[in-house]
Every structure is written in C-alpha cells, then in structure tokens.
Design an enzyme around this catalytic site. Structure first.
Site, short mmCIF file in Angstrom:
data_model
loop_
_atom_site.label_atom_id
_atom_site.label_comp_id
_atom_site.label_asym_id
_atom_site.label_seq_id
_atom_site.Cartn_x
_atom_site.Cartn_y
_atom_site.Cartn_z
CB VAL A 29 7.36 44.45 44.95
CG1 VAL A 29 7.66 45.25 43.86
CG2 VAL A 29 7.98 43.59 45.51
CE LYS A 35 9.68 36.41 41.44
NZ LYS A 35 10.10 37.64 41.87
N GLY A 57 15.77 41.40 41.30
CA GLY A 57 15.32 42.78 41.84
C GLY A 57 16.24 44.11 41.28
CD GLU A 66 6.45 34.68 50.25
OE1 GLU A 66 5.40 34.74 51.04
OE2 GLU A 66 6.90 35.70 49.53
CG ASP A 75 12.17 33.07 42.97
OD1 ASP A 75 11.20 33.88 42.54
OD2 ASP A 75 13.33 33.35 42.74
CE LYS A 118 13.84 35.75 40.78
NZ LYS A 118 14.47 35.93 42.15
#
Lengths: 427, 427
Positions: free
Chosen positions: A14, A105, A134, A190, A201, A205
């Site tokens: 990123v 996050k 995103g 990953e 994750d 969020k």
C-alpha cells in the site's frame, strides 16, 4: 499555490502504491486541486526497496524522530499495519502537530480514542478512509453523506480475501483448503491467513464503521465473530439449491433506542439481494438510513492502487481543508453508558445434520423446534446414503439462544448422527 | 453550541421532506453534529401548505427580499426547481452572503458559472449534492473520494422515472404508453413527462457529474440526448433473449487527453453488469478511476426523503465547515479550450429490421456492413410471418457515423421493408 509535504511510513504494497499515485499525479493535483503535494520523506528500513521505487536517497530515513521533526513534512501517511510500531510512530507524528492519514484498521479500532486525543491536543488532522473497504468512500459517506440520517443497519462484504475464497468455492466447487491455497498463490491471502479467514479483519472494520454509523464507540470486543474455515463445500451447494449465496457478512444494527448488534460471520444471502452479486475480491456496504432508505457502495476493498486511492483522497482533503475534523461521537475506549449490545440476536438459520434413515427422526426434530417456538420454512431430505441421510432445513426468524438450546437437544436424539453445520441466513 | 438558521424556498415534495427531516432530527443533530439547526423562514405562497406542515405563522414569507435579509438565516435551501424564479432567488441569497443548498439540476447545469461567481464574491457556500441522484452521495464522492483519480468513465442510471417505466415494460410486458400511465398514477412521472422520458433530466445531471469527474465544464449543449418514448416492447424482449436489459444510460468518457464524450440514450446492458440489476426507481452510478478501478454507488434517486437527506447532508456540512468550497475546474459557461467533444463515438449496436422472406436479403445486408467495416456478433431471424420477417442483429464495436451510413444503405435494399430500431449496446 499551497505546497504540502508528505511522509510515508512503510513502503510495502500500500505504501508503494501511495507513493506511485502521489508522484505520478503531482501535476494533475496541481491543476485540479490547486495544491502541490510532494513526498518529502519515507521511513523504510529496506533502502533498496525505496530506491527501486524512485525515492531520492536524501529522502529515505530509518528514524521516525527525523521524519516527524522534518519541517517540510505536513502530513504523515502510516501504512505499516498492526499495532506496534505503528502506534508509537503515529503518536509521535500527532505530538509534532503533523496530520496523520492511515490505512491501519487494527490500530485504529483499538486505539482510536488515544489517537484522537493526541490529535486534538495539537490540532492535527486524523484521517482513515483507507482503513475500511479500500477505495470505496465509505468513511466519507458515513461522515458527510449519511449524517442527516439515523442509520438503522449496515451490512457489508468488507473482506476481499474471504469473498474471493467463497466465490471460488461456489463457482468451481473447490473445498476451503484448495480455495485458500489458490488465494495465497495469487497474493489475495497472507501466508498466515488467520486475520482474514477468522474474521478479525472484518471485525476491525465493523468496529470502526459501526461507531461512525451509530454515533457511539463500538468496541472491538463487542463484535461477535466467526470465520469461514469450517465452511464445507456441501453447504455452499445446498444453499445454492435453496436460492442463496454464502458470504462473510459484517452486520451492524441499531434500533435508535440504544440497542446495538454487531457481528461478523458467514451468512446465506438471497440471490436477489444486491450483495449476492458482489464476487471475487470486490467489497460492498449496504446502508439503511431513516430518510435516504437503502444505499449501497461497491468497489475494490484492497490492493495497492485502490487503497492508495483512498489514502491520497485523505491527503488531498487534509491538504485543502484547514479545519481538522474528528469523530462525531464521544470517542472513549468503551461505549457510552446506556448502549446495550445485543447478543441474543434474531436470525434465520440454515441447519444441516445427518440422521439414520429411520421413521420418526424428523418428527422428533420438529417436536424440539416447536418446543422452542422455532418454525421451519424450507426442508431438503436427501436419500443418497442407505444408512445415514443428510437433512437440510432453514428456519424462520428466531433467537440465537433458543436455536442453540434446540440444537443441543436435537444432537441428543438417538437417530441423529451428527450436526454438520449451523449457518445464519440473511443480513 | 453553534446555531444555524435555515430558510427553505418552496415547500413542495422535496421542500416539505427537507422541512420534516430538519425539524424531526433537530435534537439528533445537536447531539451528533454539535450544531443546532433550525428552520427560521420558509418562502411559500400557499400559506396553508406551510401551516399544515407545522411551520409557525411568523416564519412564513412570500417575499424573497425579506427571507434573504433575515439575520437569523444563514443557509438558504432552494427546492423550487426550474430556472426562474429560482435563479433570481438564489442570486439574491448569494448576494446577501447566505450559503445556498440546492436540488435544482436544471438551474445548476445552466447557470453554475454565474452562481459560483456570485458565491465567491460574498464568500458564500454553494452546495448541490441533491441535484444529482437523490440520496446517493455522488457529488461528495466525486469531489472528496475520487479526486485522487483520473476518472476515465462514468456510467449511470440517473433518472428514476424512466428506469421505473423500463422495468415495468421488461417485467410485465407492458407497452411504453401503459407503463408511463402507471408511473403517472403512482406519482413517479409528471403529468407532462417530457423532462424525464426525453432524457433532459438525465442530461442536466450528466452535465454536472461529467464536469466534476473530468475537471472541465461540460456544457449541457454538448450532451447527446435520446429518450425512451420510441422504445418498443419487442426490443426489450429480443434484448432479453440475447442476454441484455434495456436502461436509459448516462455515459461520460474521458481519455485523459482532452477528448470527452457525453451522451444520454437507451442502451442494452449485459445481464452480468452490476447496472443491469438496478430496477424500479432505483439509480446507480458506475465510475472508473485510474487508481481505484471500478466503484458503484446505488440508491434512491428521487423522492421527498432521499432528496431531503442529500439536502440536509449539505446543510450540516455547510453548518460545520467554515471554508466554502467551489468547483475544481475553471467554471465558465463553455468548456476549456483544448477540450474536444467526441460525436462520432464508438459503440456496439442492436438493430431490428423487417425484411421480405426472400433469399439474398441477409447477404446484401452483410455486404453493406462489410463495406463499412462493421462486423456482426449476434443474429436472430424469426420466421413468424410468412411474408415479412423480423431480423435482429448486434454488431461489434463500430463508429456512430459509419453505422448511420450503413443503415441508410440498408434501408434502400428493395427487400428491406423497414428499419424498426437501432439501440446502442453497452456503457
């Protein structure tokens, strides 16, 4: 023309994407935004990685103190991820009065209150559009688009990795392990996929999005969480037969009277629902407001360029607005007093169990459901095996606790061999 | 806590909706936005209508000069619609230094440059989220979410009336006239439906959205426009057979080198495209940015509460930000020098014509297409009638001019009885 200097902490996927967008669009932003944004510093231990991206040698640093004390730096972009050292670095930037833009996050949902306190002390800006979904402008929409509404409901597919895996399982008939391996090979998952596949994750969020949507802190610990690692291929195909797609949903509900429900788990979505057609690594968030009704935002939830787009949109916003803006709720570590988090939530349920093919099993199961006031809307019985047969049913809406108690009783029926799956239905 | 007074010009459907949202949510905004927003004045000739909504007698005015000179009024909401008297009233408000929030797409696309000039003179704010796609935060997304991107393409279903009519024609097999009548009975279409069904409303919105997306004024006159009044039921069903839905699309394209294409017309959208599932009075806008890739925003494009939601989101934004923000392009009456508007645009085409059932007709048609370098991707020939048969074909991508010339030649073939329809395919 105003000049704004940016520092990027970490040139990973990123960070590298952000660097490229900022440098390649510099003239475009001068022309369209009337601001000259230059990357003045990068914090990156791997100097070669920075040099390969085209960063001037003099702008590469391995020392956060040097970066945040650089007078040419106005905005610090944190794209390291994880709690430490990101937290220490972000706090150092805020203490120096630098505006922070982050995609982190986990850090944000766990330490938002601390970061905001630090930002307010020096009147620094704190931006986090890239932390959720995103390139989809969901944070801006909640803050500056939906703020006229009481938001009753938020339903999202907000993790690209799991959506990719579930899409492959549904379309190609792959098992979970195979689909995960494929996702890893393509860089969508990953090496250690836990954060994605176990729903962490998405829970990070959801904690951030629900806090904004419902105007109260929704702590991570209050988010009920289940992952997709136990999903069997059969359940996806039985679901399809019944008209449903399986998704990892993030669900937030607010009744406007202080009762909030937040959960991340696999769920069957009816094929007619707009979320059912959100496939592969795409993400979408469905919002229900009291005035606007239903709206949906759809786009890429991850990747260098989409996440970089969200970061740079925050950089430009910060560069062209002098007023810093903070959360529109009392940003403490805990939820406000008076907020109740519902754990006995209501849902429909898909249940698959294996029973001996003997008369009376279904009658016993139905009897237990009736006892707990649970009614059945769909039922499939497959006579594939002579001895043991799979039975699939979908209930009408019922409470989580009642269902769990009923399932315990059903597991005790002599002719019930195994409870295979219990999956919620609907958002 | 900051106090902000609002005046509403016109208490029609949207004005009434805005009044209700503002008054019913006053406490909610005090709590969540830290601002006390009150309606201090309404301009409405029908006093009874205002009284019925609960407006205090003393706050009802029939005189714009009185409204804009009221020291309790900070923000003027214009929801009258049309050019006059809205333009005069908005200019009066801006001259008095009042911030203006408007839902008026016609006024805005025709006089944006004049309004902005007036706003800048007194440093007043000028907000128009409600002018396009109702409650969907498309303006905010273009300004503050996609601004990091070069936007290459914008494809939208941005008129609810026509989408309702086309949905009813597709689902119920209604003819255009019947579906229009139904839409009128339900209040989805005006008594004089011209602005909607002839594509003017969508063209107004596309002029605004494309100007923002492409960072140059896109004058209304440059928007190519066709409506839906000539759409035949047969074309919808043949399209369906070929895998397409018919929509009134607004399309904007920008190659990043000064070539811009803007058009509003019926178009067949493939069933797998996210826009295909946007039905009834729902709207959606699909955007393609160079970094973010594809994103889509979906929601209700019209109605008192959704449009009111967009207006109130602007009111809150204006009430909580001291810096006024204007267009991010040189806002003149004409496009900038160097911008070229493409009229010979490329598209695929659906063509239906009637021919005598004699050998050689198709060969002649194919010969003409070949001469103009147009190739055919799909063909249906129906042998329903003994004498005259319908032939339906879809071309590969070709230029508009070449196609028109080819169709002129085809019309001259002796055995071709009639060219029934030419409809573009794809966004």
């Amino acid at each position: 023309m105003k000049s704004i200097g940016v520092a990027i902490l970490g040139l990973g996927v990123v960070g590298g994407g952000t660097y490229k967008i900022l440098t390649e669009h510099r003239d475009f932003y001068r022309r369209t935004q009337n601001v000259d944004i230059s990357v003045e510093s990068v914090l990156e231990l791997n100097r070669q990685r920075a040099l390969d991206l085209g960063v001037e040698e003099s702008k590469i640093s391995d020392n956060i103190a040097e970066v945040v004390s650089n007078p040419n730096v106005d905005i610090v972009v944190e794209v390291i991820g994880g709690v430490e050292p990101a937290r220490t670095f972000v706090l150092a930037a805020l203490h120096s009065g630098k505006t922070v833009v982050t995609s982190n996050k986990e850090l944000f949902c766990k330490y938002w209150h601390e970061l905001e306190k630090a930002a307010k002390r020096t009147n620094a800006g704190l931006y986090y559009e890239a932390s959720c979904v995103g390139g989809v402008p969901i944070i801006r929409t909640l803050i500056d688009g939906m703020q006229a509404n009481v938001v009753y409901r938020l339903t999202g597919i907000i993790n690209g990795t799991t959506n990719y895996i579930l899409t492959r399982m549904a379309r190609e008939g792959l098992g979970y392990r195979e689909a995960l391996k494929e996702a890893q090979a393509l860089g969508y998952a990953e090496k250690d996929p836990t954060a994605d596949v176990e729903g962490y994750d998405a829970a990070y969020k959801l904690s951030i999005l629900a806090s904004l949507a419902f105007h109260t802190k929704v702590p991570l610990e209050k988010v009920y969480r289940e992952g997709i690692a136990d999903i069997a291929q059969q359940d996806i195909s039985y679901g399809e037969e019944l008209g449903y797609c399986l998704k990892l949903l993030a669900i937030g509900k607010n009744d406007g009277k202080g009762n909030i429900e937040v959960r991340v788990h696999p769920a069957f979505v009816h094929k007619d629902h707009p979320l059912a057609s959100v496939s592969d690594s795409f993400n979408a968030v469905f919002l229900e407001g009291d005035s606007v009704g239903d709206i949906m935002l759809y786009g890429r939830g991850a990747g260098a360029a989409p996440t970089g787009s969200a970061i740079v949109s925050d950089v430009i916003y910060a560069a062209t607005h002098s007023e810093a803006k903070y959360a529109t709720f009392k940003n403490t570590q805990m939820a406000e007093k008076g907020v109740r988090f519902i754990t006995d939530f209501k849902s429909r349920y898909y249940i698959r169990f294996t029973a001996k093919d003997r008369p009376g099993v279904l009658a016993k199961v139905a009897g237990i459901f009736a006892k707990y006031n649970i009614s059945i809307s769909d039922l499939i019985q497959k006579g594939e095996d002579i001895e043991n047969i799979p039975i699939i049913l979908i209930t009408h809406e019922t409470g989580e606790c009642a269902l769990r108690r009923a399932m315990e009783k059903i597991a005790q029926i002599e002719d019930v061999v195994e409870i295979n799956s219990v999956i919620r239905v609907g958002g």
